[in-house]
Design a protein around this motif. Sequence first.
Motif, PDB file in Angstrom:
ATOM      1  N   GLU A 166     -20.098 -45.481 -23.601  1.00  0.00           N
ATOM      2  CA  GLU A 166     -20.616 -46.656 -24.324  1.00  0.00           C
ATOM      3  C   GLU A 166     -19.911 -46.693 -25.676  1.00  0.00           C
ATOM      4  N   GLU A 200     -19.532 -44.453 -11.973  1.00  0.00           N
ATOM      5  CA  GLU A 200     -20.676 -44.992 -11.232  1.00  0.00           C
ATOM      6  C   GLU A 200     -20.648 -44.533  -9.776  1.00  0.00           C
ATOM      7  N   THR A 210     -18.353 -51.754 -12.581  1.00  0.00           N
ATOM      8  CA  THR A 210     -17.075 -51.086 -12.371  1.00  0.00           C
ATOM      9  C   THR A 210     -17.090 -49.757 -13.116  1.00  0.00           C
ATOM     10  N   GLU A 217     -20.980 -54.495 -28.156  1.00  0.00           N
ATOM     11  CA  GLU A 217     -22.255 -53.936 -28.632  1.00  0.00           C
ATOM     12  C   GLU A 217     -22.404 -54.143 -30.132  1.00  0.00           C
ATOM     13  N   GLU A 280     -29.166 -57.491 -14.592  1.00  0.00           N
ATOM     14  CA  GLU A 280     -28.939 -57.301 -16.034  1.00  0.00           C
ATOM     15  C   GLU A 280     -27.575 -57.820 -16.480  1.00  0.00           C
ATOM     16  N   LEU A 281     -27.631 -58.640 -17.521  1.00  0.00           N
ATOM     17  CA  LEU A 281     -26.403 -59.078 -18.181  1.00  0.00           C
ATOM     18  C   LEU A 281     -26.260 -58.336 -19.509  1.00  0.00           C
ATOM     19  N   GLY A 324     -21.909 -56.427 -21.315  1.00  0.00           N
ATOM     20  CA  GLY A 324     -20.601 -56.148 -20.736  1.00  0.00           C
ATOM     21  C   GLY A 324     -19.757 -57.411 -20.741  1.00  0.00           C
TER      22      GLY A 324
END
Length: 463
Positions: A166, A200, A210, A217, A280-281, A324
């Motif tokens: 992240e 993932e 992906t 962020e 989730e977006l 994302g």
Amino acid sequence: MENTPEKTEKTEKTEKVIRRLADLNTLVSLSKRRGFVFQSSEIYGGLGSCWDYGPLGSLMKLNVKRAWWNAMTRRSDIVGIDAAILMHPTVWKASGHVDGFSDPLVDCKDCKTRFRADNTDSYLTKKQCPNCGSKNLSEERQFNLMFKTHMGPLEDSASVVYLRPETAQGHFVNFMNCQQSSRYKIPFGIAAIGKSFRNEITPGNFIFRTREFEQMEMQYFVKPGTDEKFFNEWKERRLQFYLKYGIRQESLRFKPHDKLAHYARAAVDVEFNFPMGFSELEGIHNRSDFDLSQHAKFSGKNLEYFNEAEKEKYVPYVIETAVGCDRLFLAFMCDAYREEVTKDEKGAEDVRTVLAFHPDIAPIKVAVLPLSKKEDLTKIAEPLRDQLAEDFDTQYDEAQSIGKRYRRQDEIGTPFCVTVDFDTINDQAVTVRHRDKMTQQRVPIKELNGYIAAGLKNWNSTT
Ligand code: GAP
């Protein structure tokens, strides 16, 4: 567009609009055919869940990032940074990623399918393989999602570094640097766009999940006690951002988390209605003072903020918004996709596919289409393309009928098409066609850049 001089005439009529959420296969094939997204290393058979952005996709991705970046940093209380992907390994101990950033993994001993135990329905309800139904399964084991590599020539445990999972940790470790160099007072935020990596277990759904992806962020540092107010403000602001860029209200919803992470005081997902359903977006989180306190503990540095006016010291709370870029790219494509049945003046029907992007998101803003390939016209059209390219991303297309060329531009979402015809030779004017209204208007060449700029800016009021 109100002050355009010439009359407006309609030559193509929208008879019936079929608006639908495109299925993923349609978008994957349109993306490849038109140069939005290609499978990575395709000539070698591809690499699982990795994708390359093509000529149009790379332009559009820049537009997505610019829209987000401007919304975040063109404010008096947020600064941007661009932190390194590789960070000191202790960062990931402090953040909890080394010990806790894992998913439970199960292997089917019969068909060898590997799946996540925590979100696979058939496993959760019947303890069976989602692929073959077998109950011959391995134990659940925790699988850390961070990609590990080594820094320097030695591959030993002392040289282990991680590809960041992240971007947020780059904000926390630079909290003091940003606050002191910009001399901002709390509340203030740090925003960044950058690549993140997660190994993932079940990537998929095109660019939705992906292993290499980009995050946008923002961490907003606030005084404890004001966190709830700012959490609600950011929820509303983020919703308005999506609506501003043309995502339909009915495609979005908030979903509060049922279970909160131990450090979180509140968490909500902005969900988008993707072809596989609402998912989730973006995540909006109230992370309390967890991150800065952890980094203070592990680094030994004091990360308290000193408010001179009030003579008070505290570790700020953090309100985080995290989306994302690739997922938002996909959401824009899904929401913009439509098929329309049109009728020309003689009543002949045609179906046009349109990506009805907000003009700021559309990869190409204007296309130049000479009516013929004859030099009389191309010697006007080619310099005209250069004139427009000074201000806009532009395409030039002289192949096939004008109707086919309009359709090609509709399919990639180009807001304006400019036709150079034989009248242009005498009147130094061109016909400008509007993607959504399909109206056409004669505009003098010397006014064209201004006309297009105004049309893009006022798009919402003109459609
Ligand atoms: N710092 C908080 C954080 O990273 P997250 O919910 O794990 O929170 C934020 O990720 C956003 O990043 C997600 O809402 C999603 O849009 C995007 N994202 C996360 N994992 C992704 C993946 N594997 N592929 C594409 N996008 C991803």
